[in-house]
Scaffold this active site. Structure first.
Site, short mmCIF file in Angstrom:
data_model
loop_
_atom_site.label_atom_id
_atom_site.label_comp_id
_atom_site.label_asym_id
_atom_site.label_seq_id
_atom_site.Cartn_x
_atom_site.Cartn_y
_atom_site.Cartn_z
N GLU A 77 0.86 -1.19 0.00
CA GLU A 77 0.00 0.00 0.00
C GLU A 77 0.89 1.24 0.00
O GLU A 77 1.78 1.38 0.83
CB GLU A 77 -0.93 0.00 1.21
CG GLU A 77 -1.69 1.29 1.44
CD GLU A 77 -2.51 1.79 0.25
OE1 GLU A 77 -3.36 1.04 -0.26
OE2 GLU A 77 -2.27 2.95 -0.19
N GLY A 80 0.54 4.80 2.90
CA GLY A 80 1.10 4.88 4.25
C GLY A 80 0.05 4.55 5.31
O GLY A 80 0.35 4.45 6.50
N GLY A 84 -7.54 2.41 2.23
CA GLY A 84 -7.82 3.00 0.92
C GLY A 84 -8.72 4.22 0.96
O GLY A 84 -8.78 4.96 1.96
N ILE A 229 -22.27 10.84 -4.04
CA ILE A 229 -21.17 11.55 -3.36
C ILE A 229 -21.45 13.06 -3.36
O ILE A 229 -21.30 13.74 -2.34
CB ILE A 229 -19.81 11.22 -4.02
CG1 ILE A 229 -19.45 9.76 -3.72
CG2 ILE A 229 -18.71 12.15 -3.50
CD1 ILE A 229 -18.14 9.28 -4.33
N GLY A 230 -21.90 13.60 -4.48
CA GLY A 230 -22.21 15.03 -4.57
C GLY A 230 -23.31 15.43 -3.59
O GLY A 230 -23.22 16.46 -2.93
N LEU A 231 -24.33 14.58 -3.50
CA LEU A 231 -25.46 14.91 -2.62
C LEU A 231 -25.07 14.79 -1.14
O LEU A 231 -25.46 15.61 -0.32
CB LEU A 231 -26.66 14.01 -2.92
CG LEU A 231 -27.28 14.22 -4.32
CD1 LEU A 231 -28.36 13.19 -4.58
CD2 LEU A 231 -27.84 15.63 -4.47
N GLY A 318 -18.23 11.54 -10.78
CA GLY A 318 -17.99 10.10 -10.81
C GLY A 318 -16.54 9.78 -10.51
O GLY A 318 -15.73 10.67 -10.26
N LEU A 366 -18.36 0.39 -4.84
CA LEU A 366 -18.85 0.38 -3.46
C LEU A 366 -17.94 -0.47 -2.61
O LEU A 366 -17.44 -1.52 -3.06
CB LEU A 366 -20.27 -0.21 -3.41
CG LEU A 366 -21.38 0.64 -4.03
CD1 LEU A 366 -22.67 -0.17 -4.13
CD2 LEU A 366 -21.61 1.91 -3.23
N HIS A 491 -42.27 -4.46 17.47
CA HIS A 491 -43.03 -3.22 17.59
C HIS A 491 -42.57 -2.46 18.83
O HIS A 491 -42.37 -3.09 19.87
CB HIS A 491 -44.53 -3.55 17.72
CG HIS A 491 -45.36 -2.34 18.01
ND1 HIS A 491 -45.69 -1.43 17.01
CD2 HIS A 491 -45.89 -1.85 19.16
CE1 HIS A 491 -46.41 -0.45 17.54
NE2 HIS A 491 -46.55 -0.68 18.84
C1 LIG Z 1 -16.44 10.51 -0.65
C2 LIG Z 1 -16.69 9.05 -0.86
C3 LIG Z 1 -17.66 8.43 -0.11
C4 LIG Z 1 -17.89 7.08 -0.28
N1 LIG Z 1 -18.85 6.50 0.48
C5 LIG Z 1 -19.10 5.19 0.33
C6 LIG Z 1 -20.07 4.55 1.15
O1 LIG Z 1 -20.70 5.18 1.99
N2 LIG Z 1 -20.28 3.23 0.98
C7 LIG Z 1 -19.59 2.52 0.03
O2 LIG Z 1 -19.83 1.32 -0.09
N3 LIG Z 1 -18.66 3.09 -0.76
C8 LIG Z 1 -18.40 4.41 -0.62
N4 LIG Z 1 -17.43 4.98 -1.39
C9 LIG Z 1 -16.72 4.14 -2.37
C10 LIG Z 1 -15.62 3.31 -1.69
O3 LIG Z 1 -14.75 4.18 -1.03
C11 LIG Z 1 -14.89 2.49 -2.74
O4 LIG Z 1 -15.80 1.72 -3.46
C12 LIG Z 1 -13.87 1.58 -2.07
O5 LIG Z 1 -12.93 2.33 -1.37
C13 LIG Z 1 -13.19 0.72 -3.12
O6 LIG Z 1 -12.20 -0.05 -2.52
P1 LIG Z 1 -10.90 -0.52 -3.33
O7 LIG Z 1 -10.09 -1.28 -2.35
O8 LIG Z 1 -11.29 -1.13 -4.60
O9 LIG Z 1 -10.14 0.83 -3.72
P2 LIG Z 1 -9.50 1.96 -2.82
O10 LIG Z 1 -10.21 2.09 -1.55
O11 LIG Z 1 -9.38 3.15 -3.69
O12 LIG Z 1 -8.06 1.38 -2.45
C14 LIG Z 1 -7.06 1.24 -3.38
C15 LIG Z 1 -5.74 1.43 -2.67
O13 LIG Z 1 -4.70 1.03 -3.55
C16 LIG Z 1 -3.58 1.88 -3.34
N5 LIG Z 1 -2.73 1.82 -4.53
C17 LIG Z 1 -3.04 2.23 -5.79
N6 LIG Z 1 -2.03 1.95 -6.63
C18 LIG Z 1 -1.07 1.36 -5.88
C19 LIG Z 1 0.22 0.85 -6.17
N7 LIG Z 1 0.71 0.85 -7.41
N8 LIG Z 1 0.93 0.33 -5.16
C20 LIG Z 1 0.43 0.29 -3.88
N9 LIG Z 1 -0.75 0.77 -3.55
C21 LIG Z 1 -1.50 1.28 -4.55
C22 LIG Z 1 -4.21 3.24 -3.09
O14 LIG Z 1 -3.33 4.10 -2.37
C23 LIG Z 1 -5.45 2.87 -2.29
O15 LIG Z 1 -5.23 2.98 -0.90
C24 LIG Z 1 -17.14 6.34 -1.23
C25 LIG Z 1 -16.16 6.96 -1.98
C26 LIG Z 1 -15.92 8.30 -1.80
C27 LIG Z 1 -14.86 8.96 -2.62
#
Ligand SMILES: Cc1cc2nc3c(=O)[nH]c(=O)nc-3n(C[C@H](O)[C@H](O)[C@H](O)COP(=O)(O)OP(=O)(O)OC[C@H]3O[C@@H](n4cnc5c(N)ncnc54)[C@H](O)[C@@H]3O)c2cc1C
Length: 512
Positions: A77, A80, A84, A229-231, A318, A366, A491
């Protein structure tokens, strides 16, 4: 009642299942890739069973599951911090701000009628941000603890493919290392899609990352994009005092997944709270005007132009998959036209020992979808089977009231040509909602007209995000509305509205 005749397995062929396999791509036979992809290396001892690139929800869950399954596993990761987008700049910080801004708004506007008289109410934004950071750091540290508990090696750095089995890591603390693996999972997530012509500085022109960290409440905020996210973020800043205008290209808010009837209600209720909406409207450009901006918009189909003033512009159009710097070219893996890594039903790329999960591949972006895929991908490696039902992944918008749904919306069912019936129940007729003086919204069921099988459930109202879990379970088990209607619900609870909406679908609700 409907009985569940479909086995819970990976390849369940229901119409609701969203195929992972790109159209026309061959289905590869299942195999246990630990053994097949085993190769000899000079330093065989250093080779891991599994290396995961990305420590977001997808990556860290896969790592923990792999550790629990007895695989030697490392997770790379670069942030740090583990967790994510979700834990650091997404789900968790946004929900902290949504919760506390709701409390603030409620104390300001909704205590007198409850017999609570409060003195001067002041916003301490810095403290609200600190509370958010406390939640984030507690959770991210918790994952580090779980890594240790499950023997996951945590490598802090940026990973890039050197070859099909070797990943070079640029370490955060300086220097480089490389790690070899029999199996690799790519879980590098997503990033905010930029708006052409607008440079993000995360202070004045911001994405959600800036929106969870503003140092003061903007006077006027324009949100480009009326999706979840916008809302959510618009809602936070509106409650804290900003004048928020949401500009949305489509004719409804909430994105195409939200049921149109529910989206209309949500817009009305958010409008009552002070948010303004410009639907069927596109942003053409933005220009700086002193300390502020003028956002030029026009009707989506062309026509009248208008300028909206803003001192902060939130770009929320998006997210797009993130795979930059991964060295995909070194292993001959490409992305599709939307930047997604292409996989089959077992999450395998064309190199079968390399799998992809989470935001950087197909499906809704998600956290809980990413989690499901993480477990399934590891199970495909260790057991040769895994299960994710893409027809039963819930969505939640954490505004107040919340909006939550699972399965198909009415527009989708109508378009599919299936004969259907609809049952609804308003929270204004639910005893608990009335007790809580929180009666806005409703529960809506959509069911097959012939079999009564539930096709979709849509809720707008208090606690919708928790209540949708019952709907998801019902859908997962192929329940009918009668199944739900004949199930006892405590209830007085809000969930009685859920039961009554089901009753209204196959018969009649009692209390409405
Ligand atoms: C404002 C906001 C609100 C959200 N709210 C919700 C919610 O309420 N409920 C919900 O279900 N989802 C929500 N989401 C979506 C959710 O955050 C994502 O769907 C989820 O984080 C996806 O997980 P992921 O592990 O696929 O990716 P990520 O969480 O993006 O993790 C990917 C990780 O890979 C690391 N990485 C990338 N490239 C490399 C590399 N080459 N080497 C090492 N590390 C690397 C990145 O640093 C990152 O930490 C929200 C998103 C945002 C932006």
């Amino acid at each position: 009642m409907l009985s569940r005749t479909v086995p819970r397995c990976a390849a369940r062929p229901t119409a609701l299942l969203r195929p992972l396999r790109p159209h026309g791509a061959p289905v590869r036979p299942a195999r246990c890739s630990i053994d097949r992809s085993r190769r000899g290396y000079a330093s065989e001892a250093a080779e891991k069973d599994l290396v995961i690139i990305g420590g977001g929800v997808a990556g860290y869950v896969a790592a923990i599951k792999a550790g629990q399954s007895g695989l030697s596993v490392a997770c790379i990761e670069k942030r740090g911090m583990l967790g994510g987008t979700c834990l650091n700049v997404g789900c968790i910080p946004s929900k902290s701000l949504l919760n506390n801004s709701h409390l603030y708004h409620q104390i300001l506007h909704d205590t007198k009628q409850r017999g609570i008289e409060v003195g001067e109410v002041k916003l301490n934004l810095e403290q609200m941000m600190k509370a958010k950071e406390t939640s984030v750091s507690g959770l991210t540290k918790g994952i580090e603890f779980l890594f240790k508990k499950n023997n996951v090696e945590y490598i802090k750095g940026t990973g890039a493919f050197a070859d099909e089995h070797t990943i070079n890591v640029n370490l955060i603390d300086g220097g480089e290392t490389s790690v070899k693996a029999k199996n690799i999972i790519i879980a590098t997530g997503s990033e905010a899609t930029p708006f052409p012509g607008m440079t993000i500085d995360e202070e004045k022109i911001i994405t959600s990352t800036g929106a969870i960290a503003l140092k003061q409440v903007p006077k006027k905020m324009v949100v480009i994009g009326g999706g979840i996210i916008g809302l959510e973020m618009g809602s936070v800043w509106s409650r804290l005092g900003a004048e928020v205008t949401v500009v949305e290209f489509l004719g409804q808010i909430g994105g195409p997944g939200m049921d149109a009837e529910i989206a209309k209600q949500a817009q009305k209720l958010l409008g009552k709270q002070g948010m303004k909406f410009k639907l069927n409207t596109k942003v053409k450009s933005g220009e700086e005007s002193g300390e502020a901006f003028k956002i030029n918009v026009e009707a989506a189909k062309g026509g009248k132009e208008e300028a909206i003033d803003a001192d902060v512009v939130l770009v929320a159009i998006g997210r797009r998959p993130y795979t930059a710097g991964l060295g995909l070219e070194n292993i001959g893996i490409e992305t599709d036209d939307k930047g997604r890594l292409v996989i089959d039903q077992e999450y395998r790329t064309k190199l079968p020992h390399i799998r992809v999960i989470g935001d950087c591949t197909f499906g809704p972006m998600l956290a809980h979808k990413a989690e499901e895929e993480a477990v399934a991908a590891v199970e495909f490696i260790t057991k040769n089977y895994g299960h994710v039902n893409y027809g039963a992944i819930p969505s939640v918008m954490y505004t107040h009231p919340e909006v939550a749904w699972v399965g198909q919306n009415e527009q989708e069912v109508k378009a599919s040509g299936v004969k259907y019936k609809v049952g609804t129940f308003p929270f204004s007729a639910n005893s608990r909602a009335k007790t809580n003086l929180d009666t806005e919204g409703m529960v809506k069921f959509i069911a097959d007209a012939e079999t009564d099988r539930i096709l979709g459930i849509h809720i707008i109202g208090p606690n919708a995000g928790e209540m949708i879990a019952e709907g998801t379970l019902a859908l997962e088990y192929g329940a009918s509305t009668e199944d739900v209607g004949r199930t006892s619900h405590a209830h007085p609870t809000l969930s009685e509205a859920f039961k009554e909406a089901a009753m209204a679908t196959y018969g009649k609700a009692i209390h409405y």
